[in-house]
Write an enzyme that holds these catalytic residues in place. Structure first.
Site, mmCIF file in Angstrom:
data_model
loop_
_atom_site.group_PDB
_atom_site.id
_atom_site.type_symbol
_atom_site.label_atom_id
_atom_site.label_comp_id
_atom_site.label_asym_id
_atom_site.label_seq_id
_atom_site.Cartn_x
_atom_site.Cartn_y
_atom_site.Cartn_z
ATOM 1 N N THR A 178 0.867 -1.149 -0.038
ATOM 2 C CA THR A 178 -0.232 0.017 0.047
ATOM 3 C C THR A 178 0.950 1.266 0.072
ATOM 4 O OG1 THR A 178 -1.710 -1.058 1.170
ATOM 5 C CG2 THR A 178 -1.506 1.396 1.487
ATOM 6 N N ARG A 206 -13.815 -7.675 -0.870
ATOM 7 C CA ARG A 206 -13.186 -7.672 0.553
ATOM 8 C C ARG A 206 -12.806 -6.273 0.605
ATOM 9 N NH1 ARG A 206 -7.844 -5.679 2.125
ATOM 10 N NH2 ARG A 206 -7.397 -6.434 4.087
ATOM 11 N N GLY A 208 -10.334 -3.362 2.771
ATOM 12 C CA GLY A 208 -9.423 -3.370 3.831
ATOM 13 C C GLY A 208 -9.745 -2.094 4.652
ATOM 14 N N THR A 229 0.012 0.923 6.572
ATOM 15 C CA THR A 229 0.082 -0.167 5.778
ATOM 16 C C THR A 229 0.155 -1.398 6.789
ATOM 17 O OG1 THR A 229 1.255 -1.093 4.079
ATOM 18 C CG2 THR A 229 2.458 0.504 5.745
ATOM 19 N N GLY A 230 -0.583 -2.357 6.199
ATOM 20 C CA GLY A 230 -0.483 -3.628 6.896
ATOM 21 C C GLY A 230 -1.596 -4.389 6.791
HETATM 22 N N1 ASP Z 1 -3.852 -2.479 4.434
HETATM 23 C C1 ASP Z 1 -3.944 -2.864 3.063
HETATM 24 C C2 ASP Z 1 -5.209 -3.728 3.240
HETATM 25 O O1 ASP Z 1 -5.409 -4.389 4.144
HETATM 26 C C3 ASP Z 1 -2.670 -3.665 2.452
HETATM 27 C C4 ASP Z 1 -1.348 -3.059 2.642
HETATM 28 O O2 ASP Z 1 -1.033 -2.407 3.546
HETATM 29 O O3 ASP Z 1 -0.664 -3.506 1.731
HETATM 30 O O4 ASP Z 1 -5.850 -3.681 2.039
#
Ligand code: ASP
Length: 312
Positions: A178, A206, A208, A229-230
């Site tokens: 992200t 889905r 996020g 991000t996570g």
């Molecule tokens: N936070 C993002 C999600 O769960 C994923 C990511 O940070 O790459 O969609």
């Protein structure tokens, strides 16, 4: 006129030096640097934090290296469904889009939701209809196709696993690609933004944390601007970005303490991994992550663009 501050991220996760080719590392570092320079150009001329955040994210969305816009990961059906959001700390206005397909720059669409509708969050066809009505650019499926992402999907399908971006070659690692940015402008306004393709092999529909205010981002001039991000599900359950702002507001913690506690303790206690970038109203930055690495960059006190993946 006060000072300005700016930081960007391109995802956190199991980013191991030994799995990183020098070519990929230099492309990632160059991308983050370009995003920082874009933000600097706007902020140094007295531009708004919201513009700096938006334009820096556009730069990252256009690069195949990052899991957002062009480089978005594939969902279970081999399609791209992207989420993005922006928030202004000046008046808490927010615009977000979820599960959009074909839109070249989801962050521009999020900005349109913020500025041209009375709403906060639009999803899928409704959001795409707004993009069409406003003449925002769309791209064909091939634009979003990258060999690397396609292989990730095949690997995730074989394992019947929902995978965060850039699982390592053995499939045990996790990286979240992200992208996001936070800024303080000379007028004292904070802003945060985030954009993502989500998770490889994610279920159809889905959504996020990224387009969820308080979970994937937050901005309030009285406290801070945060972009995450996570593993999105954990950031949603912890309302992680708002939690950082609330700790500053209610507990009088400073940004570094609040960010550290939320990422290293509260998120980790639930079993979640990831990181955030944040800036407070005085221009202090914090970038904690509980993963081996996080793609990130910031303008230091001398105005120099600094990019880091690990400790360096
Ligand atoms: N936070 C993002 C999600 O769960 C994923 C990511 O940070 O790459 O969609």
């Amino acid at each position: 006129m006060g000072k300005f501050a700016f930081a960007v991220h391109g995802g956190a996760g199991v980013i191991l030096k030994e799995n990183m080719t020098p070519e990929r590392e230099s492309r990632v570092r160059a991308g983050l640097k370009a995003a920082l320079e874009t933000g600097r150009k706007i902020l140094s001329k007295g531009g708004s934090s919201l513009d700096a955040v938006t334009e820096a994210i556009v730069i990252l969305e256009d690069l195949p290296e990052f899991n957002a816009g062009r480089g978005s990961v594939f969902n279970h059906f081999g399609k791209h469904e992207m989420d993005a959001a922006l928030m202004s700390g000046q008046d808490l206005s927010t615009g977000a889009v979820a599960s959009v397909t074909g839109v070249r720059n989801p962050v521009r669409l999020a900005r349109a939701v913020m500025e041209k509708t009375p709403h906060v969050l639009l999803t899928s066809e409704g959001a795409e209809a707004l993009a069409l009505a406003l003449g925002l650019p769309f791209e064909p499926a091939e634009y979003f196709y990258t060999e690397h992402r396609y292989k990730q999907l095949q690997q995730a399908l074989e394992r019947n696993q929902t995978q965060l971006d850039h699982a390592d070659d053995h499939g045990v690692g996790k990286k979240f690609g992200t992208v996001g940015a936070v800024a303080l402008d000379e007028a004292g306004n904070l802003a945060a933004g985030v954009s993502t393709g989500g998770m490889t092999n994610k279920k159809y529909g889905r959504i996020g944390d990224s387009p969820i205010v308080g979970a994937g981002l937050y901005a309030d001039n009285r406290t801070c601007a945060v972009s995450a991000t996570g593993e999105g599900e954990f950031f949603i359950r912890r309302v992680a970005c708002h939690d950082i702002s609330a700790r500053m507001e209610y507990l009088d913690e400073n940004l570094a303490q609040a960010a550290q506690t939320v990422i290293m303790q509260r998120l980790g206690d639930l079993g979640g991994s990831g990181g955030i970038i944040a800036v407070d109203a005085a221009g202090h930055l914090a970038m904690p992550y509980n993963t081996p690495g996080m793609y990130r960059g910031f303008l230091d006190d001398t105005g120099e663009a600094v990019v880091r993946i690990w400790a360096y």
